[in-house]
Design a protein around this motif. Sequence first.
Motif, PDB file in Angstrom:
ATOM      1  N   ILE A 126      23.239  32.951 -12.959  1.00  0.00           N
ATOM      2  CA  ILE A 126      23.241  34.400 -13.079  1.00  0.00           C
ATOM      3  C   ILE A 126      21.948  34.803 -13.771  1.00  0.00           C
ATOM      4  CG2 ILE A 126      24.406  36.418 -14.055  1.00  0.00           C
ATOM      5  CD1 ILE A 126      26.993  34.721 -14.076  1.00  0.00           C
ATOM      6  N   TYR A 153      28.511  35.191 -24.310  1.00  0.00           N
ATOM      7  CA  TYR A 153      28.891  35.579 -22.958  1.00  0.00           C
ATOM      8  C   TYR A 153      29.889  34.568 -22.398  1.00  0.00           C
ATOM      9  CZ  TYR A 153      24.513  38.146 -23.505  1.00  0.00           C
ATOM     10  OH  TYR A 153      23.510  38.949 -23.981  1.00  0.00           O
ATOM     11  N   VAL A 155      31.671  33.326 -18.582  1.00  0.00           N
ATOM     12  CA  VAL A 155      31.725  33.412 -17.137  1.00  0.00           C
ATOM     13  C   VAL A 155      33.151  33.052 -16.705  1.00  0.00           C
ATOM     14  CG1 VAL A 155      30.829  32.524 -14.954  1.00  0.00           C
ATOM     15  CG2 VAL A 155      29.279  32.830 -16.900  1.00  0.00           C
ATOM     16  N   LEU A 167      31.040  38.265 -15.598  1.00  0.00           N
ATOM     17  CA  LEU A 167      30.303  37.981 -16.823  1.00  0.00           C
ATOM     18  C   LEU A 167      30.881  38.871 -17.915  1.00  0.00           C
ATOM     19  CD1 LEU A 167      27.896  36.525 -18.210  1.00  0.00           C
ATOM     20  CD2 LEU A 167      26.486  38.499 -17.575  1.00  0.00           C
TER      21      LEU A 167
END
Length: 287
Positions: A126, A153, A155, A167
Amino acid sequence: MMTPAEIKTYLKRIGIEDIQPPTLSYLTQLHRAHVASISWQTIDIVAGRPAPIDLDECVRLMLSNRSGYCFHLNGAFSVLLRSLGFRVFWHRAGVQPLGQEPRINSFHLGLTVSLPNEEQQEQRYIVDVGLGDMPYEPIPLQIGTYEQGPLRYQVESSGVVQGGWRLVHDPNASFVGVDFAPDDLEDLEEFKPKHEFYSTSPESPWYKLFLVRHRHATGSNELRGCIWNKRGIDGIEKIELRTKSQWLEVLGDVFQEHLVNYSKLERDDLWNRVWNYHEEWKKANQK
């Protein structure tokens, strides 16, 4: 594709001197440099001067020391990466604001890059330089948690579309997450009516909101109207910018936004407009 001279100018803008083979290491270097050098902004929208999102125009913005928001930034970066030999893919995506539901509505342009891993199998990453307080570096398109400076973050599989991915942003960030459709797009036509709405409609969330965001290794900066939010490992510091000179100084020195496309009179007009919006905001929040 960009010409060698355009590539050199773009790389110089983000502080990269050399051209390297398309590897994960070089992709990471480019991503970090881009988000640290070129801010996400709604300046042109608030000023009533939105730039088109044709790819040539997006690249011209970067080459002329300007910026934009997601369509411009990810559009231009995708052209740069392709010109450097990377395999880049465009995706329909949608940002989930705080208090709202996940969606894929093409109000965000998603990017992935495919690179061979150690087993010479294709691995997707990404890549996003157009999310405001965005990831600092590429994130593997694999379920997991990824820490980058003070921001975390995740995923996940998307619950919006089969085969898509999500995300999830840091809990203290400006939005909840982004969902991406798995299909690879051939062009950006899907996004043009969305850009038209975002940049010209009074119903757009950016129509009267002056917002500039910038990411760096240890945090992020945001200028919302006349409030400068500095996020670092110790939390968030808020500073009210009460004069035009202070506001312009922060825009230039912190966000690298020197308003090169605006005359002095136009800068004065922009400041007055933003200050009036700021005063309206303060009155509304005092009730």
